[in-house]
Design a protein around this motif. Structure first.
Motif, PDB file in Angstrom:
ATOM      1  N   MET A   1      41.549  43.989  51.585  1.00 29.68           N
ATOM      2  CA  MET A   1      40.876  43.465  50.395  1.00 29.68           C
ATOM      3  C   MET A   1      41.186  44.342  49.176  1.00 29.68           C
ATOM      4  SD  MET A   1      39.133  40.893  49.470  1.00 29.68           S
ATOM      5  CE  MET A   1      38.262  40.349  47.998  1.00 29.68           C
ATOM      6  N   LEU A   2      41.232  45.644  49.396  1.00 33.36           N
ATOM      7  CA  LEU A   2      41.620  46.542  48.311  1.00 33.36           C
ATOM      8  C   LEU A   2      43.060  46.271  47.884  1.00 33.36           C
ATOM      9  CD1 LEU A   2      40.012  49.889  49.529  1.00 33.36           C
ATOM     10  CD2 LEU A   2      39.216  48.393  47.680  1.00 33.36           C
TER      11      LEU A   2
ATOM     12  N   MET B   1      44.109  38.690  51.170  1.00 36.86           N
ATOM     13  CA  MET B   1      42.734  38.203  51.229  1.00 36.86           C
ATOM     14  C   MET B   1      42.495  37.380  52.497  1.00 36.86           C
ATOM     15  SD  MET B   1      40.577  35.748  48.614  1.00 36.86           S
ATOM     16  CE  MET B   1      40.185  37.010  47.415  1.00 36.86           C
ATOM     17  N   THR B   2      43.469  36.540  52.847  1.00 36.81           N
ATOM     18  CA  THR B   2      43.324  35.684  54.025  1.00 36.81           C
ATOM     19  C   THR B   2      43.115  36.514  55.288  1.00 36.81           C
ATOM     20  OG1 THR B   2      44.690  33.938  53.067  1.00 36.81           O
ATOM     21  CG2 THR B   2      44.462  33.942  55.450  1.00 36.81           C
TER      22      THR B   2
ATOM     23  N   HIS C   1      35.729  42.556  45.576  1.00 37.89           N
ATOM     24  CA  HIS C   1      36.525  41.671  44.725  1.00 37.89           C
ATOM     25  C   HIS C   1      36.413  42.056  43.252  1.00 37.89           C
ATOM     26  CE1 HIS C   1      37.752  37.239  43.757  1.00 37.89           C
ATOM     27  NE2 HIS C   1      38.669  38.104  43.415  1.00 37.89           N
ATOM     28  N   TYR C   2      35.268  42.604  42.860  1.00 30.99           N
ATOM     29  CA  TYR C   2      35.075  42.951  41.455  1.00 30.99           C
ATOM     30  C   TYR C   2      35.941  44.129  41.013  1.00 30.99           C
ATOM     31  CZ  TYR C   2      31.254  39.633  41.266  1.00 30.99           C
ATOM     32  OH  TYR C   2      30.525  38.479  41.288  1.00 30.99           O
ATOM     33  N   LEU C   3      36.501  44.856  41.972  1.00 29.13           N
ATOM     34  CA  LEU C   3      37.435  45.931  41.612  1.00 29.13           C
ATOM     35  C   LEU C   3      38.690  45.372  40.951  1.00 29.13           C
ATOM     36  CD1 LEU C   3      37.185  48.189  44.795  1.00 29.13           C
ATOM     37  CD2 LEU C   3      36.213  48.643  42.533  1.00 29.13           C
ATOM     38  N   GLU C   4      38.924  44.068  41.131  1.00 28.55           N
ATOM     39  CA  GLU C   4      40.086  43.440  40.500  1.00 28.55           C
ATOM     40  C   GLU C   4      40.023  43.572  38.988  1.00 28.55           C
ATOM     41  OE1 GLU C   4      42.349  39.103  40.132  1.00 28.55           O
ATOM     42  OE2 GLU C   4      40.628  39.314  41.491  1.00 28.55           O
ATOM     43  N   ILE C   5      38.814  43.507  38.424  1.00 28.47           N
ATOM     44  CA  ILE C   5      38.678  43.640  36.969  1.00 28.47           C
ATOM     45  C   ILE C   5      39.137  45.024  36.519  1.00 28.47           C
ATOM     46  CG2 ILE C   5      37.042  43.693  35.043  1.00 28.47           C
ATOM     47  CD1 ILE C   5      35.397  41.606  36.415  1.00 28.47           C
ATOM     48  N   VAL C   6      38.767  46.043  37.289  1.00 25.79           N
ATOM     49  CA  VAL C   6      39.150  47.415  36.935  1.00 25.79           C
ATOM     50  C   VAL C   6      40.662  47.589  37.014  1.00 25.79           C
ATOM     51  CG1 VAL C   6      38.891  49.846  37.544  1.00 25.79           C
ATOM     52  CG2 VAL C   6      36.933  48.298  37.734  1.00 25.79           C
ATOM     53  N   SER C   7      41.267  47.126  38.110  1.00 32.49           N
ATOM     54  CA  SER C   7      42.718  47.278  38.254  1.00 32.49           C
ATOM     55  C   SER C   7      43.456  46.434  37.218  1.00 32.49           C
ATOM     56  CB  SER C   7      43.161  46.900  39.667  1.00 32.49           C
ATOM     57  OG  SER C   7      42.769  45.595  40.002  1.00 32.49           O
TER      58      SER C   7
END
Length: 312
Positions: A15-16, A236-237, A252-258
């Motif tokens: 997921m990361l 993700m799958t 999933h919210y770490l996507e905003i940071v990256s």
């Protein structure tokens, strides 16, 4: 029954990986749209995905046959994916990636409401209230973006609706196809839909559709869109195969940071204080909804155990 820790940790790692790879779709798209129309970038994403995933499907020994039900779901899934891809690529071609992504993150709230209306999912007043707060956070990002970019700032909202539909269709399609088959079939069906639309737009002068011959680095950016989309979605799958969605969802919210980090490094874009405040509200609301999902699931498990004890 919970997944063993030796499966959860790889799931978290995958997921990361998704959170790191997914913003590469947006960066590649933004670079590509500097010289290539949005429709052509969207088409390239699905062509590359189909080419990459087809050998994987065949190596796994999975055929290409589909039932009629699976094919109908695939068509709807492809349409939703096209809409989500096209609107978001169009958005990031005009506005900062982090701003567009933050607005698009209202998708979990839309999915919650859609689930209630379409599948009669249990949704309590606390989660509805959290969804409302999440939308307020999105408005905090949309308002300054709208003042700067105009109606383009609303495109990520369309992305959120399209992706919510995509997720709901995936929920049903997963009963009829493996994840790998869904990736392949959705990609080639989406490409088959996009190709004639782009071809017919040649010479039309429609900026988002009228195709051009990519030059130089544009080929690399188009390839990057497809590769990043394929790799991130497979991350993700497989993550969801190894670990519970309730464990993975907050990550999933770490996507905003990256995404914000990559956008700053590549384009020099960095969200302002007002945008970060809106992002914080969206993330906090989303995390609260995830918490309520866990509480509700735990209560449901306890009720089932109690019922089983009484029956026994």
């Amino acid at each position: 029954m919970t997944a063993p820790s030796d499966r959860i940790l790889p799931g978290v790692a995958l997921m990361l990986g998704f959170c790191l790879f997914a913003p590469l779709i947006d960066v590649s798209s933004k670079l590509a749209t500097q010289t290539v129309p949005v429709g052509q970038v969207t088409l390239a994403r699905f062509i590359v995905q189909a080419v990459l995933m087809l050998p994987v499907l065949l190596m796994l020994g999975q055929g290409l046959r589909m039932t009629r039900r699976a094919f109908r779901l695939t068509v709807w899934r492809a349409l939703a994916s096209i809409a989500a891809t096209f609107t978001f690529v169009w958005a990031v071609s005009h506005m900062p990636i982090a701003d567009a992504l933050a607005i698009a993150f209202v998708e979990p709230f839309i999915l919650l409401i859609f689930g209630k209306l379409m599948f009669n999912d249990e949704v309590g007043p606390r989660r509805i209230a959290a969804s409302g707060v999440g939308f307020i956070g999105a408005l905090m990002v949309i308002q300054p973006s709208f003042a700067t970019f105009g109606w383009v700032a609303l495109l990520p909202v369309a992305t959120a609706f399209a992706f919510a539909a995509y997720m709901l269709i995936t929920r049903e399609a997963s009963r009829h196809m493996t994840p790998e088959a869904m990736q392949v079939h959705t990609a080639w069906v989406a490409a088959a839909i996009c190709l004639p639309l782009v071809a017919l737009a040649e010479g039309s002068g429609i900026a988002t559709l009228d195709p051009v011959m990519p030059q130089g680095m544009a080929w690399l950016w188009l390839l990057g869109v497809g590769v990043a989309a394929t790799v991130s979605h497979m991350f993700m799958t497989y993550a969801l195969k190894l670990a519970p969605s309730a464990t993975l969802a907050p990550l999933h919210y770490l996507e905003i940071v990256s995404a914000a980090t990559l956008a700053y490094l590549v384009f020099g874009d960095f969200p302002n204080a007002w945008t970060w405040t809106g992002i914080a509200v969206i993330v906090a609301s989303g995390l609260y909804i995830i918490h309520r999902e866990r509480v509700t699931a735990a209560q449901a498990r306890q009720a089932r155990r109690a019922a089983g004890s009484v029956a026994g």
